[in-house]
Write a protein that holds these residues in place. Structure first.
Motif, PDB file in Angstrom:
ATOM      1  N   UNK A  13       0.648  -1.226   0.012  1.00  0.00           N
ATOM      2  CA  UNK A  13      -0.125   0.019   0.086  1.00  0.00           C
ATOM      3  C   UNK A  13       0.992   1.385  -0.168  1.00  0.00           C
ATOM      4  N   UNK A  14       2.089   1.242   0.185  1.00  0.00           N
ATOM      5  CA  UNK A  14       2.888   2.154   0.055  1.00  0.00           C
ATOM      6  C   UNK A  14       3.853   2.394  -1.105  1.00  0.00           C
ATOM      7  N   UNK A  15       4.080   3.527  -1.523  1.00  0.00           N
ATOM      8  CA  UNK A  15       4.880   3.676  -2.890  1.00  0.00           C
ATOM      9  C   UNK A  15       6.458   3.042  -2.418  1.00  0.00           C
ATOM     10  N   UNK A  16       7.184   2.740  -3.542  1.00  0.00           N
ATOM     11  CA  UNK A  16       8.473   2.033  -3.423  1.00  0.00           C
ATOM     12  C   UNK A  16       9.515   3.051  -2.938  1.00  0.00           C
ATOM     13  N   UNK A  17      10.530   2.694  -2.485  1.00  0.00           N
ATOM     14  CA  UNK A  17      11.528   3.515  -2.195  1.00  0.00           C
ATOM     15  C   UNK A  17      12.672   3.535  -3.247  1.00  0.00           C
ATOM     16  N   UNK A  18      13.254   4.903  -3.439  1.00  0.00           N
ATOM     17  CA  UNK A  18      14.167   4.926  -4.495  1.00  0.00           C
ATOM     18  C   UNK A  18      15.373   5.231  -3.404  1.00  0.00           C
ATOM     19  N   UNK A  19      16.528   4.371  -3.941  1.00  0.00           N
ATOM     20  CA  UNK A  19      17.813   4.608  -3.270  1.00  0.00           C
ATOM     21  C   UNK A  19      18.494   5.418  -3.970  1.00  0.00           C
ATOM     22  N   UNK A  20      19.137   6.650  -3.350  1.00  0.00           N
ATOM     23  CA  UNK A  20      20.133   7.472  -3.956  1.00  0.00           C
ATOM     24  C   UNK A  20      21.410   7.657  -3.217  1.00  0.00           C
ATOM     25  N   UNK A  29      26.795   9.259   0.879  1.00  0.00           N
ATOM     26  CA  UNK A  29      25.609   8.779   1.715  1.00  0.00           C
ATOM     27  C   UNK A  29      24.505   8.223   1.126  1.00  0.00           C
ATOM     28  N   UNK A  30      23.900   7.016   1.533  1.00  0.00           N
ATOM     29  CA  UNK A  30      22.947   6.337   1.100  1.00  0.00           C
ATOM     30  C   UNK A  30      21.514   7.025   1.565  1.00  0.00           C
ATOM     31  N   UNK A  31      20.692   7.194   0.721  1.00  0.00           N
ATOM     32  CA  UNK A  31      19.378   7.900   1.057  1.00  0.00           C
ATOM     33  C   UNK A  31      18.296   7.039   0.323  1.00  0.00           C
ATOM     34  N   UNK A  32      17.213   6.915   1.108  1.00  0.00           N
ATOM     35  CA  UNK A  32      15.881   6.351   0.393  1.00  0.00           C
ATOM     36  C   UNK A  32      14.910   7.743   0.463  1.00  0.00           C
ATOM     37  N   UNK A  33      14.253   7.637  -0.747  1.00  0.00           N
ATOM     38  CA  UNK A  33      13.324   8.681  -0.970  1.00  0.00           C
ATOM     39  C   UNK A  33      11.637   7.830  -1.199  1.00  0.00           C
ATOM     40  N   UNK A  34      10.730   7.928  -0.366  1.00  0.00           N
ATOM     41  CA  UNK A  34       9.472   7.659  -0.573  1.00  0.00           C
ATOM     42  C   UNK A  34       8.645   8.707  -1.233  1.00  0.00           C
ATOM     43  N   UNK A  35       8.425   8.457  -2.490  1.00  0.00           N
ATOM     44  CA  UNK A  35       7.565   9.921  -3.019  1.00  0.00           C
ATOM     45  C   UNK A  35       5.953   9.708  -2.759  1.00  0.00           C
ATOM     46  N   UNK A  50       5.399  20.878  -0.298  1.00  0.00           N
ATOM     47  CA  UNK A  50       5.097  20.919   0.947  1.00  0.00           C
ATOM     48  C   UNK A  50       6.639  20.486   1.508  1.00  0.00           C
ATOM     49  N   UNK A  51       6.623  20.647   2.931  1.00  0.00           N
ATOM     50  CA  UNK A  51       7.827  20.086   3.671  1.00  0.00           C
ATOM     51  C   UNK A  51       8.055  18.698   3.574  1.00  0.00           C
ATOM     52  N   UNK A  52       9.121  18.140   3.207  1.00  0.00           N
ATOM     53  CA  UNK A  52       9.260  16.706   3.151  1.00  0.00           C
ATOM     54  C   UNK A  52       9.587  16.274   4.377  1.00  0.00           C
ATOM     55  N   UNK A  53       9.247  15.047   4.884  1.00  0.00           N
ATOM     56  CA  UNK A  53       9.277  14.245   5.974  1.00  0.00           C
ATOM     57  C   UNK A  53      10.827  13.612   5.832  1.00  0.00           C
ATOM     58  N   UNK A  70       6.516   3.272   7.966  1.00  0.00           N
ATOM     59  CA  UNK A  70       6.158   3.645   6.589  1.00  0.00           C
ATOM     60  C   UNK A  70       5.092   2.758   5.865  1.00  0.00           C
ATOM     61  N   UNK A  71       4.117   2.214   6.482  1.00  0.00           N
ATOM     62  CA  UNK A  71       3.090   1.377   6.197  1.00  0.00           C
ATOM     63  C   UNK A  71       2.063   1.849   5.352  1.00  0.00           C
ATOM     64  N   UNK A  72       1.917   3.330   5.700  1.00  0.00           N
ATOM     65  CA  UNK A  72       0.713   4.081   4.674  1.00  0.00           C
ATOM     66  C   UNK A  72       1.410   4.935   3.687  1.00  0.00           C
ATOM     67  N   UNK A  73       0.642   5.127   2.532  1.00  0.00           N
ATOM     68  CA  UNK A  73       1.245   6.363   1.577  1.00  0.00           C
ATOM     69  C   UNK A  73       1.268   7.407   2.218  1.00  0.00           C
ATOM     70  N   UNK A  74       2.604   8.251   1.977  1.00  0.00           N
ATOM     71  CA  UNK A  74       2.517   9.421   2.544  1.00  0.00           C
ATOM     72  C   UNK A  74       2.125  10.845   1.893  1.00  0.00           C
TER      73      UNK A  74
END
Length: 311
Positions: A13-20, A29-35, A50-53, A70-74
């Motif tokens: 139910x939540x969007x995939x994470x993009x690793x950058x 530095x490894x970063x995950x972004x969930x859009x 809006x402000x990112x979490x 991270x269980x629900x869509x942001x």
């Protein structure tokens, strides 16, 4: 500078994470972004609406300690960072330069690289300390701070005088001395912790972190062992020992500061002292919880975060 992008799966139910992977003054530095589902995202090269979490983990963990949140869509983009020296951000890291200030600058470098100008900061343990520093240094960019069991005043004092602090703060001082000892052995020390992490002994060692250790899944305990970074832990504590908490008087945004009612790493006195320094702070004690509220009581934490962001 963003080096690479990879897709990772998220919870149902939540969007995939993009690793950058982003270059900072402390190393890669490894970063995950969930859009979010809104269609316009700063991480894709467009201005954020809006402000990112922004999630900042503790010295005993990595971004994975926030998985239960991270269980629900942001509603807005989520940024989860393996701080320099932890998780997947260890290759070539310059630990000799690691401090609260340099970690904060690295976080800002990452967020600037991704295009996020405003932040809702969520920090656990050491990450809560770092979130408060970010809000003090860049008050115009911090929309809110949630400091979950931030390790602040007591840890700073223990870092300066560990033996004197042993009687009143034994769990943390014991952990600090253990990590310093393991750091002296270099990679061998880390390997020892990981080996112990595959045995039932690790559950006993980690039990002070949790109100009900038996209810914590085994994979969580093993994950904390895999995330152990003795040299990074020791460097972070060293930086905390020299910190000037008066800086936090310049924080402008709403602040939520929590601890678990069974939290032996964030004593009640830390929250009271925080309230004397930080304007606009709300204190919350989470029942039936130890140091990892994001693992033991994620629904309660999420309700608090929702309320904070609605203020």
């Amino acid at each position: 500078m963003t080096i690479s992008i990879q897709q990772e799966t998220a919870r149902t139910g939540a969007p995939a994470l993009q690793r950058r992977v982003v270059s900072t003054e402390l190393g890669l530095v490894s970063v995950r972004v969930q859009q979010s589902a809104g269609g316009v995202h700063a991480a894709r090269g467009f201005p954020a609406r809006s402000a990112a979490e922004v999630y900042l983990h503790g010295a005993a963990g990595s971004w994975t300690t926030f998985r239960p949140l991270l269980s629900k869509a942001p509603d807005t983009d989520r940024v989860l960072i393996d701080l320099p020296g932890w998780g997947a951000s260890t290759a070539g890291v310059r630990l000799e330069e690691l401090s609260v200030e340099t970690m904060a600058r690295a976080v800002v470098e990452i967020l600037d690289s991704l295009g996020y100008q405003q932040w809702n900061l969520v920090g656990h343990s050491m990450g809560g300390f770092l979130a408060l520093h970010l809000a003090a240094r860049w008050p115009e960019r911090a929309a809110s701070v949630a400091a979950i069991s931030a390790t602040t005043f007591a840890v700073s004092e223990a870092a300066r005088r560990p033996l004197r602090s042993l009687s009143r703060f034994p769990p943390f001082v014991g952990m600090l001395l253990t990590m310093r000892s393991m750091a002296a052995f270099g990679p061998s020390g880390t390997a020892v912790i990981r080996a112990v992490g595959t045995t039932p002994v690790m559950g006993l060692l980690m039990s002070p972190f949790f109100r009900d250790p038996a209810a914590v899944p085994g994979h969580v305990i093993r994950g904390l062992a895999l995330d152990a970074r003795p040299a990074s832990f020791a460097a972070a504590v060293r930086g905390a020992g020299a910190y000037d908490f008066g800086q936090w008087r310049s924080i402008r945004c709403p602040v939520l500061a929590t601890r678990g009612d069974s939290d032996v790493f964030t004593p009640p006195s830390d929250l009271f002292r925080l309230a004397a320094v930080v304007p606009h702070v709300r204190l919350e004690t989470i029942p039936r919880c130890g140091h990892f509220a994001n693992i033991e009581q994620p629904e309660h934490v999420q309700r608090l975060l929702d309320a904070l962001r609605s203020t």
